[in-house]
Design a protein around this motif. Structure first.
Motif, PDB file in Angstrom:
ATOM      1  N   PHE A  64      44.377  56.655  54.714  1.00 38.83           N
ATOM      2  CA  PHE A  64      44.287  56.215  56.109  1.00 38.83           C
ATOM      3  C   PHE A  64      45.244  55.057  56.378  1.00 38.83           C
ATOM      4  O   PHE A  64      45.575  54.278  55.478  1.00 38.83           O
ATOM      5  CB  PHE A  64      42.852  55.769  56.433  1.00 38.83           C
ATOM      6  CG  PHE A  64      41.874  56.899  56.484  1.00 38.83           C
ATOM      7  CD1 PHE A  64      41.557  57.505  57.695  1.00 38.83           C
ATOM      8  CD2 PHE A  64      41.289  57.383  55.328  1.00 38.83           C
ATOM      9  CE1 PHE A  64      40.661  58.562  57.746  1.00 38.83           C
ATOM     10  CE2 PHE A  64      40.390  58.442  55.364  1.00 38.83           C
ATOM     11  CZ  PHE A  64      40.072  59.039  56.577  1.00 38.83           C
ATOM     12  N   GLY A  65      45.673  54.960  57.635  1.00 37.31           N
ATOM     13  CA  GLY A  65      46.439  53.816  58.076  1.00 37.31           C
ATOM     14  C   GLY A  65      45.499  52.670  58.418  1.00 37.31           C
ATOM     15  O   GLY A  65      44.382  52.878  58.892  1.00 37.31           O
ATOM     16  N   THR A  66      45.946  51.456  58.188  1.00 34.57           N
ATOM     17  CA  THR A  66      45.137  50.281  58.501  1.00 34.57           C
ATOM     18  C   THR A  66      45.077  50.045  60.005  1.00 34.57           C
ATOM     19  O   THR A  66      44.084  49.538  60.530  1.00 34.57           O
ATOM     20  CB  THR A  66      45.731  49.044  57.810  1.00 34.57           C
ATOM     21  OG1 THR A  66      46.130  49.405  56.487  1.00 34.57           O
ATOM     22  CG2 THR A  66      44.737  47.912  57.740  1.00 34.57           C
ATOM     23  N   VAL A  67      46.155  50.414  60.697  1.00 30.07           N
ATOM     24  CA  VAL A  67      46.263  50.326  62.155  1.00 30.07           C
ATOM     25  C   VAL A  67      47.021  51.562  62.608  1.00 30.07           C
ATOM     26  O   VAL A  67      48.022  51.930  61.999  1.00 30.07           O
ATOM     27  CB  VAL A  67      47.031  49.071  62.605  1.00 30.07           C
ATOM     28  CG1 VAL A  67      47.154  49.027  64.119  1.00 30.07           C
ATOM     29  CG2 VAL A  67      46.362  47.804  62.110  1.00 30.07           C
ATOM     30  N   SER A  68      46.576  52.193  63.676  1.00 31.04           N
ATOM     31  CA  SER A  68      47.260  53.391  64.159  1.00 31.04           C
ATOM     32  C   SER A  68      48.366  53.010  65.143  1.00 31.04           C
ATOM     33  O   SER A  68      48.343  53.378  66.312  1.00 31.04           O
ATOM     34  CB  SER A  68      46.265  54.346  64.824  1.00 31.04           C
ATOM     35  OG  SER A  68      46.944  55.516  65.243  1.00 31.04           O
ATOM     36  N   ASN A  69      49.349  52.264  64.637  1.00 30.41           N
ATOM     37  CA  ASN A  69      50.500  51.867  65.443  1.00 30.41           C
ATOM     38  C   ASN A  69      51.589  51.395  64.480  1.00 30.41           C
ATOM     39  O   ASN A  69      51.290  50.808  63.441  1.00 30.41           O
ATOM     40  CB  ASN A  69      50.127  50.762  66.425  1.00 30.41           C
ATOM     41  CG  ASN A  69      50.886  50.851  67.725  1.00 30.41           C
ATOM     42  OD1 ASN A  69      51.733  51.724  67.903  1.00 30.41           O
ATOM     43  ND2 ASN A  69      50.594  49.953  68.655  1.00 30.41           N
ATOM     44  N   CYS A  70      52.853  51.615  64.868  1.00 31.90           N
ATOM     45  CA  CYS A  70      53.955  51.486  63.913  1.00 31.90           C
ATOM     46  C   CYS A  70      54.078  50.096  63.296  1.00 31.90           C
ATOM     47  O   CYS A  70      54.002  49.935  62.079  1.00 31.90           O
ATOM     48  CB  CYS A  70      55.270  51.853  64.598  1.00 31.90           C
ATOM     49  SG  CYS A  70      55.291  53.491  65.359  1.00 31.90           S
ATOM     50  N   CYS A  71      54.331  49.071  64.100  1.00 33.72           N
ATOM     51  CA  CYS A  71      54.656  47.749  63.585  1.00 33.72           C
ATOM     52  C   CYS A  71      53.517  47.136  62.768  1.00 33.72           C
ATOM     53  O   CYS A  71      53.737  46.678  61.640  1.00 33.72           O
ATOM     54  CB  CYS A  71      55.061  46.825  64.726  1.00 33.72           C
ATOM     55  SG  CYS A  71      55.748  45.255  64.186  1.00 33.72           S
ATOM     56  N   PRO A  72      52.285  47.103  63.279  1.00 27.58           N
ATOM     57  CA  PRO A  72      51.209  46.529  62.460  1.00 27.58           C
ATOM     58  C   PRO A  72      50.928  47.329  61.199  1.00 27.58           C
ATOM     59  O   PRO A  72      50.569  46.756  60.163  1.00 27.58           O
ATOM     60  CB  PRO A  72      50.007  46.516  63.400  1.00 27.58           C
ATOM     61  CG  PRO A  72      50.343  47.451  64.506  1.00 27.58           C
ATOM     62  CD  PRO A  72      51.834  47.435  64.642  1.00 27.58           C
ATOM     63  N   SER A  73      51.096  48.654  61.256  1.00 28.27           N
ATOM     64  CA  SER A  73      50.900  49.462  60.063  1.00 28.27           C
ATOM     65  C   SER A  73      51.940  49.126  58.999  1.00 28.27           C
ATOM     66  O   SER A  73      51.616  48.993  57.807  1.00 28.27           O
ATOM     67  CB  SER A  73      50.983  50.949  60.421  1.00 28.27           C
ATOM     68  OG  SER A  73      50.864  51.744  59.261  1.00 28.27           O
TER      69      SER A  73
END
Length: 617
Positions: A64-73
């Motif tokens: 899983f991604g920690t955040v579903s958005n490019c930069c924060p991920s």
């Protein structure tokens, strides 16, 4: 016993302590696509990945991604931290971007510095982070021995490729497609790294299959006629009826069903994404061919993943990311490497923040020399033994995944007005185990949702609406307690959230949700404070998200490892000032183009073409 021996052997190989190559530790090639789904089946359209990585390595189904958005991920990946620890929470101000990353001084203590401490060469090709642009290119990402990055505002245009190498003046690569440019440059660097004979880490980060602005991604010309008759899959969450949609929260419960035009746009987006992924499959093919040709394949980990997932048609949204649901957060992860089994599918759960410690483990850096800021755990033992015989080990957090979000969400199809949906902040907890699996979310409006993801994999039956049964309330109390800890945690507590949730009356250590569900502990978990927001905000604010747990956790949140960014100012890249290709690039003839071919027609941007910034507070 045989299995245990094989695991030990794989770990020893990974650390370079046995075998013929013990003078050189394993190399790592990390390939990350941009916004690629797992749940929509995009991996099925990548034949090389299937043949050479999935069939000859391990596919991890619960990554899983920690955040579903490019930069924060990407920040989470690069720092090995949860997003609440990095405080990089969006792709643009006020949540974050490359400028905030630098102002926070997080670039002084992150992955490439640690890689080099382990004695490896550290190189990076492709997309780095939102906000790295034609106006701040001269401050390149720190730590890398070589970095060649795509620049904004050109990055959205696959036929207008502008990059900066090691902070040098931006160069436009005329007549070429973005994915081909990244492939050609990566292969050139791989050649050099192999010939140098030293251990290396090479990150290859193409932009596909990200949308091109508000339009579907532009594939290479040689792929533009492929898959013209395919459609986005229609799962149970596809454009659902009112009785399902009204179980959602925030703006979702009021979304109007997609009409035929929106559904057609969703299908066009799906086709463009699949077409654009063919170029990434070619990257995998060429990387493996070069390793095979030069003799480095058996001593190299090849890791394929994406920064975040993507939804098409789910919950009445024709396209986009940033939601807590399975399609946005469950990511591709396929690993092939020394000592790993072949053709295995694993249920072991992991997240992007686990990559950094895993790499350091592979590189043999003693844990006493690892950075103390890490929230993630090493996955190396799970990679070597991806289908463990035993249940989740005592003291681990392998069943717990935390996903957070702050800010707005955009619907990424041209037929939809580009109006940000601002009440999209949330805290999410996933339990991923063989015994039971759940998704629990608290939105910034303090609405909650609960899904039994074993019985309801597409998350359409919200068990926290209307009358909540007592068994579900008892479960919610446990999940809320876990969410309180995981939204507050750093370091070892993130790796073992149960350590902060031990009832005084417990006769044995609570180490799983199953343990915690004993009725004797009902009162203890019911009295844990509830996850709460004062209001929906565009960035992380401690006062807005009180309380934290355990008490005083808000004093940490990774702040000791980053500088203050209050009232930070971001540069703005302005508009693209050089024109892109007049004819779509990526022809059949360019399939095996060399670096010399790429460099035959380049344009070095002038001062006037780069100095177009308007500061934004």
């Amino acid at each position: 016993m045989k299995q245990a021996i094989s695991v030990l052997a794989a770990l020893a190989l990974a650390q370079g302590i046995i075998g013929e190559k013990d003078q050189q530790k394993p190399n790592i090639i990390f390939i990350m696509s941009d916004d690629q789904d797992r749940q929509l089946g995009s991996l099925d359209y990548m034949p090389v990945l299937q043949k050479e990585l999935v069939a000859k390595g391990v596919e991890f189904e619960n990554h899983f991604g920690t955040v579903s958005n490019c930069c924060p991920s990407r920040a989470s990946f690069l720092r090995g931290q949860a997003a609440h620890s990095t405080n990089i929470t969006h792709v643009r101000p006020p949540g974050g971007n490359y400028d905030k990353w630098r102002i926070a001084k997080e670039d002084l203590n992150y992955l490439p510095h640690w890689i080099k401490k382990a004695g490896y060469q550290a190189e990076y090709i492709g997309k780095f982070m939102n906000g790295y642009s034609q106006v701040n290119y001269h401050i390149p990402p720190k730590g890398w021995d070589h970095v060649d990055a795509l620049l904004e505002p050109y990055i959205n245009d696959y036929n207008n490729v502008v990059m900066s190498q090691n902070g040098e003046r931006p160069v436009q690569y005329r007549g070429f497609h973005s994915t081909d440019v990244v492939r050609i440059k990566a292969l050139d660097r791989l050649d050099r790294l192999i010939d140098a004979g030293e251990s290396y880490f090479l990150a290859i980060m193409p932009y596909a299959p990200h949308v091109g602005g508000q339009n579907p991604p532009t594939p290479q010309a040689r792929h533009a006629d492929m898959f013209t008759d395919i459609h986005a899959p229609r799962f149970a969450n596809w454009n659902p009826p009112d009785e399902i949609q009204q179980g959602k929260s925030v703006f979702l419960k009021d979304m109007v069903r997609m009409d035929s035009e929106k559904e057609a746009a969703a299908d066009a987006l799906f086709r463009g994404r699949i077409q654009s992924l063919q170029g990434i499959d070619e990257i995998i093919e060429d990387v493996l061919a070069k390793l095979e040709d030069k003799g480095g394949l058996e001593n190299t980990y090849i890791i394929f993943t994406s920064d975040n997932g993507y939804h098409i048609g789910a919950h009445r949204l024709p396209g986009g990311k940033a939601l807590p649901y399975i399609q946005d957060t469950n990511l591709p992860l396929v690993v092939r490497g020394p000592g790993m089994p072949q053709g295995v599918k694993s249920k072991v759960a992991s997240a992007h923040l686990d990559f950094a410690p895993t790499f350091l483990d592979i590189m043999g850096l003693p844990q006493t020399e690892w950075p103390e800021l890490l929230d993630g755990r090493s996955l190396l033992a799970d990679w070597a033994d991806p289908v463990p015989m035993a249940n989740v080990e005592i003291g681990s957090a392998k069943e717990i995944i935390n996903i957070e979000f702050w800010g707005d969400k955009i619907i990424e199809v041209p037929q939809w007005d580009r109006v940000p949906l601002t009440n999209n902040s949330y805290k999410t907890l996933r339990i991923v185990s063989e015994e039971s699996s759940w998704m629990y979310v608290t939105w910034c409006t303090n609405e909650i949702e609960l899904y039994n993801t074993t019985a309801d994999p597409w998350e359409i039956n919200n068990l926290a609406r209307k009358t909540i049964t007592m068994p579900h309330q008892n479960l919610i109390n446990r999940l809320n307690a876990l969410l309180m800890v995981t939204k507050s945690c750093t370091k070892s507590v993130c790796r073992d959230p149960w350590s902060a949730l031990q009832p005084p009356s417990a006769v044995k250590r609570i180490a799983s949700l199953t343990d915690a569900m004993a009725p004797d502990y009902d009162d203890f978990y019911a009295n844990i404070p509830k996850v709460h927001f004062e209001r929906c905000m565009m960035y992380q604010d401690e006062a807005n998200e009180m309380p934290f747990y355990p008490e005083g956790a808000e004093l940490d949140l990774g702040k000791a490892y980053r500088a203050d960014t209050d009232n930070w100012v971001s540069s703005q890249p302005g508009n693209a000032t050089v024109e892109g290709n007049s004819v779509p690039a990526g022809s059949v003839e360019q399939r095996h183009a060399s670096l010399d071919d790429l460099m035959r027609d380049v344009h070095v941007l002038t001062d006037e073409e780069t100095l177009v910034s308007v500061p934004q507070v």
